[in-house]
Each structure stands twice: as C-alpha cells, then as structure tokens.
Enzyme design. Structure first.
Site, short mmCIF file in Angstrom:
data_model
loop_
_atom_site.label_atom_id
_atom_site.label_comp_id
_atom_site.label_asym_id
_atom_site.label_seq_id
_atom_site.Cartn_x
_atom_site.Cartn_y
_atom_site.Cartn_z
N THR A 30 0.81 -1.23 0.00
CA THR A 30 0.00 0.00 0.00
C THR A 30 0.84 1.27 0.00
O THR A 30 0.30 2.35 -0.21
CB THR A 30 -0.92 0.03 1.24
N CYS A 34 2.80 2.97 9.32
CA CYS A 34 1.90 3.02 10.48
C CYS A 34 2.70 2.91 11.78
O CYS A 34 3.87 2.52 11.78
CB CYS A 34 0.91 1.85 10.45
N CYS A 38 -1.55 0.34 15.11
CA CYS A 38 -2.56 0.74 14.12
C CYS A 38 -3.78 -0.18 14.21
O CYS A 38 -3.65 -1.41 14.25
CB CYS A 38 -1.97 0.69 12.72
N ARG A 63 3.80 6.94 2.71
CA ARG A 63 3.03 8.06 3.28
C ARG A 63 2.40 7.63 4.60
O ARG A 63 2.20 6.44 4.86
CB ARG A 63 1.95 8.53 2.31
N CYS A 65 -0.16 6.82 7.53
CA CYS A 65 -1.50 6.24 7.63
C CYS A 65 -2.48 7.29 8.16
O CYS A 65 -2.19 8.01 9.12
CB CYS A 65 -1.46 5.05 8.58
N CYS A 68 -4.04 5.68 11.95
CA CYS A 68 -3.29 5.66 13.22
C CYS A 68 -2.40 6.88 13.43
O CYS A 68 -1.86 7.06 14.52
CB CYS A 68 -2.45 4.38 13.31
N ASP A 439 20.36 12.11 49.98
CA ASP A 439 19.13 12.87 50.24
C ASP A 439 18.43 12.31 51.47
O ASP A 439 18.23 11.09 51.61
CB ASP A 439 18.22 12.79 49.02
#
Length: 489
Positions: A30, A34, A38, A63, A65, A68, A439
C-alpha cells in the site's frame, strides 16, 4: 529495535501500543507507514518492513496512515535515556535547532563536523538531520491544519517551512492529501488560534502516574512564573522567537496542553519542552519492569506504576533554582526564587492573570549584586559563579550537553556537592540514572523499606536498578507525606 523483524511483527500483530515510537511499520503493497498499534487489520508479515523513524519511511516513499497517525506517536524513549551523539542530536532537532540554524548550527552545538553528524544519524535512523527536521515540520503542519483556523500561508511559516510551495509539496507527499483537504477531513477542531492560543493533546506511553510529577512541579512553583489553577499547571516559557504561557492538565490517556504564544513559530519547540518536562517519552514498561525485580521496591511500583521524573523546560533556570534550594525548605526556595524573578525577570502579560514574569536568563542575572541576595555569603558565591559560567558558555546544560562533561564541570564549581550535581543531572540534564543516596528523604524511605540507608550501602544496592535509578528516586520519595507527592484538589 527495527532490525528485530520477528519481535516487530509480533508487536504489530498484537497492536501493542508500548512500541509506538520505537519503530514504524511500512507496508510495501500500500506504500503506507503506520505505528505498531494501528487499528487496521495487520498486513501479512512478508509485506511489512520496519524503519527506525518517520523520516526514514518518508524518504523511502511511504506516506503516513490516515487511521493511526504515526506522526503523532510518543517520541522514542531512546533519546531521553542516552547521552551519545545521536541522542543529543535528536534532542536538538526536537528543540528546533535545524530549523533555526541549519545543519551547520546543529553540528556546532554538538562539537562535531556536519559530515560526522550526517553519518551517525543516517546509520542509526535511516535519515539525515534535514529529513528528520522535515518530518517534524510535517507533523507540526498537520497539527495546525487540523486544530486551528489559521490561514494556510501563516500556518506554513508557523510550522517552520521557508515557502508556501515547500509546505504544500511536503504535506501532499507525507499525507497524500493537499492541505485544504486535510483540514476538511479533520474531526471537530479542539484548538483555535484566537489570540495565539492552541489546544494540543500530548500523548504518552501508559501507565502514567501524575501524582508525583505534577505534585512536584506544583509544590516547588515559583510565584509569577508558575501556578496551579483549575486543575492545570501553568507556567511562562522563554522561547527562541518570543515567549509563551502553557497550561498542562493530566488526563487518563494524554496531557491536555493549552499554549498561548507570541510567535507561532515557537509551537514545536514549546510542545517539545513540555514533553521533556513531563518525561512523556519514557518507557514505563522497561523502567517498572526492572525496578520490580527488587522485592523491596516491587510493592511501591505495583501500588502506583508509571511514575515519571519531573524535569524542566529550562535547564539553566533549574540549575539556579537548585542552588537557591540548597539546605532550605521548599517554601524558602520558592521565596528566594520569587525575589530573583521580581528583581530581574522580564514582565509578561497573562490573559488569564496570575503569571507575571519569565524566569531571568543567565545573561540577565550576570550583573546582579550578590549583596542584594538574602543568602549566606558562601551560597551567594556559588550562585554568582554558576551564573557566570552559564552566561559565558563555559557550562552548558542544554539538550546538546554531554552528561559526564556537564557533571564534571558542575562538580568543579564552589558549593556544588554530590546532591546538587545529581539533582541537576536528574531534572535538568535528564539523566535517567541520576541518584541521590545522600538525600534525607531517600535515606528515610530506604530505612523504612528495609533497604540499606547509608549512602555507600544504598548506592551498592541500587546498582541493580541501573539505568533507572532516577525513577527509583521518585518511588522512594513517594513514600513520604510531602506536598510534592500530591496534586491539590
């Protein structure tokens, strides 16, 4: 982690949100990348490939998603638990140094050549500093597009782009949508740029226990600079292009952040500094998992998991406040700091009232008359020496600082004992392994739990807690009935 294919596949198939920000999944069929969690049906393992950064995914032609939103994942916890060149470079990129000063400016701050910085970043993250800064600008652009009504031209420059054309091209390439369509598809807007105010959601890895985190910031708040109001911690911010006021409110699954900025170009820097102050990129699974291995610490972790280390938005400010707080109560330290702010801080206007000043910078404090300080003479010398070294640059505590070098320089200053050095290392430098065995509160907590309570013996026992001893400090402090451990009603 992105090179551990089987482990990454298991994380994606189980939609494990703990790994968001650790790596990114790119789907070769695709051309989409993601976050591991996702919600869509996971792709076949043979169609997955893994990258260490969003910038590397973008450079490889994938590119983001739309479901998500991997660009809005919590940051990798690596950059806040390491002090090597790559981690320091990533902290500086997050602070906007590349956008302001370019790659040469980044290299200068790190003390390396541009070629060395490029080589190290590409080797570990699959992208150089320009690509990493570009990915950050794209994330800021998307945030502004979807949550404000700013005109696109104003928005582009606020996100750090040099031209409208570059802005349009980047948004199309990264999100596969032009800016106008991205805004049209956005859900109901939660932030409107009215008077420069923006409302953001700062994500984190669950769990997050806000009690000691916000309790510490509230209990030590300097009047005029910080306050707790209507369930929000508010403070002023001194930023590269102007100043701002932020209100931070803990929510179950995020921190609500409301920012008022005099210059929107400071948005990325302001949100990055707030994330760092609240330690939002920490990995509680790794931290708590190791601390649970100690049977005496395990009940504390199980009772209130997800404690963070309260840090700072300004390292120099915290160092000054650490000196003011030496051997005095929390209330006395606030009083000393408030006097310094009133005398030397720049006034600001708060539309909501309550905040009046920025904390003074080292340059603004360099000319102060030590005789005007209501401090013992030795502490006056400690403060003025610290300020002088911060102002002339011989002591650097910013995101680019080498932790070991900074510790050594602090320890060489008069009046800087182990406690002061380590509390600055923990809260200003961000060292997750800083420890405070001397401390009083830590020693008292250790004794109550049956741990060794002399500094040497406790340090030896705490070796098993490394590299998370700063988080162990938070769990030990939380055993005390002190305002730093409680968020006011």
């Amino acid at each position: 982690m992105h090179t551990e294919t089987e482990r990454c596949v298991r994380a994606v198939q189980s939609k494990d949100a703990r790994f968001d920000g650790w790596f990114f999944t790119a789907v070769v069929t695709t051309r989409i990348y993601c976050r591991p969690s996702c919600p869509v049906v996971p792709p076949k393992p043979e169609n997955m490939t893994f990258y260490p950064s969003a910038a590397a995914c973008q450079q490889a032609g994938f590119r983001a998603c739309k479901r998500c939103r991997p660009d809005s994942s919590p940051g990798s916890p690596e950059w806040n638990q390491r002090a090597d060149l790559v981690a320091r470079a990533m902290r500086l990129i997050g602070d906007g140094v590349v956008d302001r000063d370019g790659v040469p400016g980044l290299a200068t701050r790190l003390g390396y050549s541009t070629r060395q910085v490029e080589r190290h970043l590409r080797a570990e993250l699959g992208a150089g500093p320009l690509a990493l800064a570009r990915a950050q600008r794209a994330q800021t652009a998307r945030l502004l597009i979807e949550t404000t009504t700013l005109p696109m031209a104003d928005l582009a420059f606020a996100a750090g782009f040099a031209s409208i054309r570059t802005f349009n091209d980047t948004v199309r390439e990264v999100f596969a949508l032009p800016p106008g369509e991205l805004r049209a598809r956005a859900p109901k807007r939660t932030g409107v740029a009215a008077g420069g105010a923006l409302t953001l959601r700062l994500p984190f890895r669950a769990p997050l226990n806000p009690d000691n985190l916000f309790g510490h910031l509230i209990a030590t708040a300097v009047p005029g600079v910080e306050e707790w109001r209507d369930g929000a911690y508010r403070r002023t911010l001194d930023l590269p292009y102007g100043h701002g006021i932020v209100a931070l409110t803990p929510q179950p699954d995020h921190i609500a952040c409301r920012l008022t900025l005099t210059d929107l170009r400071d948005l990325t820097i302001a949100s990055s500094r707030c994330r760092r102050m609240l330690d939002l990129d920490a990995d509680p699974a790794a931290v708590d998992g190791q601390l649970r291995d100690d049977p005496l610490l395990a009940p504390l972790v199980d009772k209130a998991p997800g404690r963070r280390v309260p840090r700072t938005v300004d390292e120099a400010e915290f160092a000054v406040r650490a000196v003011l707080g030496q051997q005095v109560s929390t209330a006395a330290a606030r009083t000393h700091a408030a006097r310094l702010v009133t005398a030397h801080g720049r006034p600001v206007e708060d539309p909501e009232g309550g905040l009046t000043h920025l904390f003074p910078t080292p340059d603004e404090l360099a000319a102060l008359d030590p005789e005007t300080l209501a401090l013992p003479r030795s502490r006056r010398a400690t403060l003025t020496t610290l300020v002088r070294h911060l102002a002339d640059g011989s002591l650097r505590l910013g995101p680019e600082s080498d932790w070991d070098e900074a510790r050594a320089r602090l320890a060489a200053l008069p009046g800087f004992g182990p406690w002061t050095v380590d509390v600055i290392a923990m809260r200003a430098l961000g060292d997750p392994d800083a420890f405070l065995p001397s401390d009083l509160g830590i020693r008292r907590a250790a004794q109550g739990l049956g741990l060794p309570h002399t500094p040497a013996a406790l340090t030896a026992r705490a070796a098993a807690w490394r590299p998370w001893r700063a988080y162990a400090v938070q769990y030990l402090w939380a055993t005390d009935d002190h305002p730093i451990n409680v968020i006011p009603a």
